[in-house]
Structures are given as structure tokens and as C-alpha cells.
Motif scaffolding. Sequence first.
Motif, short mmCIF file in Angstrom:
data_model
loop_
_atom_site.label_atom_id
_atom_site.label_comp_id
_atom_site.label_asym_id
_atom_site.label_seq_id
_atom_site.Cartn_x
_atom_site.Cartn_y
_atom_site.Cartn_z
N GLY A 262 0.90 -1.05 -0.06
CA GLY A 262 -0.05 -0.09 -0.09
C GLY A 262 0.84 1.20 0.12
O GLY A 262 2.16 1.15 0.31
N VAL B 109 -3.50 -6.31 2.34
CA VAL B 109 -3.33 -4.98 2.43
C VAL B 109 -4.43 -4.22 3.46
O VAL B 109 -3.87 -3.01 4.01
CB VAL B 109 -3.32 -4.24 1.19
CG1 VAL B 109 -2.95 -2.71 1.10
CG2 VAL B 109 -2.03 -5.00 0.13
N ARG B 110 -5.48 -4.45 3.65
CA ARG B 110 -6.41 -3.88 3.96
C ARG B 110 -7.42 -4.41 5.15
O ARG B 110 -7.20 -5.78 5.44
CB ARG B 110 -7.64 -3.72 3.18
CG ARG B 110 -7.08 -3.02 1.93
CD ARG B 110 -7.05 -1.48 1.63
NE ARG B 110 -8.37 -1.28 1.94
CZ ARG B 110 -8.39 0.58 1.99
NH1 ARG B 110 -7.60 1.23 1.89
NH2 ARG B 110 -9.37 0.80 2.65
N GLY C 41 -0.99 -3.07 4.39
CA GLY C 41 -1.21 -1.52 4.35
C GLY C 41 -1.17 -0.77 5.61
O GLY C 41 -1.15 -1.65 6.86
#
Length: 254
Positions: A12, A181-182, A215
Motif C-alpha cells: 500500500g 493490504v486492508r 497496508g
Amino acid sequence: MSGVIFLGTGGGRMVVLNQMRHSGGFWLRLGDVNILQDPGPGSLVMAHKHVLKPSSLDAIVLSHRHIDHSNDINVMIEAMTGGGFQPRGRVIVPRDSLNEDPVVLQYVRPFTEIVEIKEGMELSIRNINISFPIRTMHPVETYGAIYEFNSMRLGYIPDTEYFPELAQVFKGVDFLIINVVRMTTDKRIRHLNIKEAADLIGSIKPKMAILTHFGLQVLKASPDHQAMLISERTGVRVIAAYDGLNASFEGNRV
Ligand SMILES: [Zn+2]
């Protein structure tokens, strides 16, 4: 000995551009075969920091062309091939890394063998088999990989939005590296969130899963804590990678 060394665990924009985690991808040592997957920014520096010799690489593999995965590919090709004077190895990349706006520069291509990934492709490097069973759902051409060594299988789920075929394709792998990532989904950037990663781990049921490519949301939520929660939920041993983590695939130890 077989294992993986993480040259970076950031993903990210915020995390990579500010180097809150490094971003050099991961180095697989599978018996006597060395493979670098996704050499993002800092891969060359991190390889040397961990006393890994780029000139021992047999292959560099790119899941996709985004800069957090591909930034150091040219310098790593030079490092693998003694600045081009000792041609060797293979560079295995999606087609769109070679054609328009190529990330693999023309001048390094003669230094190595360039292999264009196609969905379903298999190849071997000595006694290691590599397959690319699925193109994932990401804004650019992106492929997951399965590495087979010593009758074991390591799956890599790179950047992708969730879709159910991922679980089928990777089912039964012994080890799984998965980019998370999230914490929550943002449909524009097409990444797995932590719940989707947990669902995949729960249905794939590897002996060990390693989360990476975090991220900012995941870093704030503590990757270690998230790994523990997924372990509790799925019964699978789950580890959050950190920069420099050296995980063994022998006897399922770290
Ligand atoms: Zn990406």
C-alpha cells in the motif's frame, strides 16, 4: 534446507512510500534453488543486509507490475547476472511487464531468460516445480504461484480482490503466503481485507499461513494480533511476517 526470508512486508502507498515496513519482496530458498518473488523498492539493499547473494539467484518472479512489487527488478537482474557479464537465471513476469510501458528494461533482457507468465503455465528449475494456476483480480495482469519442492507445496496469493476460485486453486497447499493490504475493502484498489484472508486460510487449511504486504490499516490493527485471531478462528498456524523474518519449511518450524 528450505525456507523464506522476507525482504519486506509493507504494502500500500502509505506504508511503502514512507518505508514504515520495507518492501523488497521475499526470497525463497528451496533446497539449492534461490528465487526472488516481487522485488519492490529496496530489494537489493535488503538482500545484502540479510547476506543473501543476488548472484546465486536462479529466478526472479513478478506477480504483477505495480511498483511496490517491481521497482528493483532491473537492478536485481543486473545483480543476478554480474552486471550482465554472467548471463543466468530466469525472469518470470506477466506479459504487461514486457510490452507497453515495460517494467523490465530492454537492455537487461539479454542477460537472462525472459519467461512470460500465462495462466496455467508450469515450469521447473532443477527439482523445483513452479506453476501459475490463476490470474487474480487486480487492476493489472497478476498471477498467483505454487512452488513445489520436496513433495511440499507453497502457495502465494498476491494482490487480488476476493473471489471464491482462490480457495479451490490453493486448497491443500502445505504453506501459504498471502498479501493482506486492508482491514476493510476499498473496491477501487482491489485488495483482500483481513476477513477475506481469514476465510481463504480457513478453507485452504495450510499447515502454516504467513500474512504479509501490510497496508496502514493492518499495521495499525497489529498484524500479530490479527494473525492470532485468524489462528483461533481457523485452527491453522498463522504468522504475521516482519521484515527479516526467516521462516523454515522444514518440519513446519519457524
Ligand atoms: Zn498491486
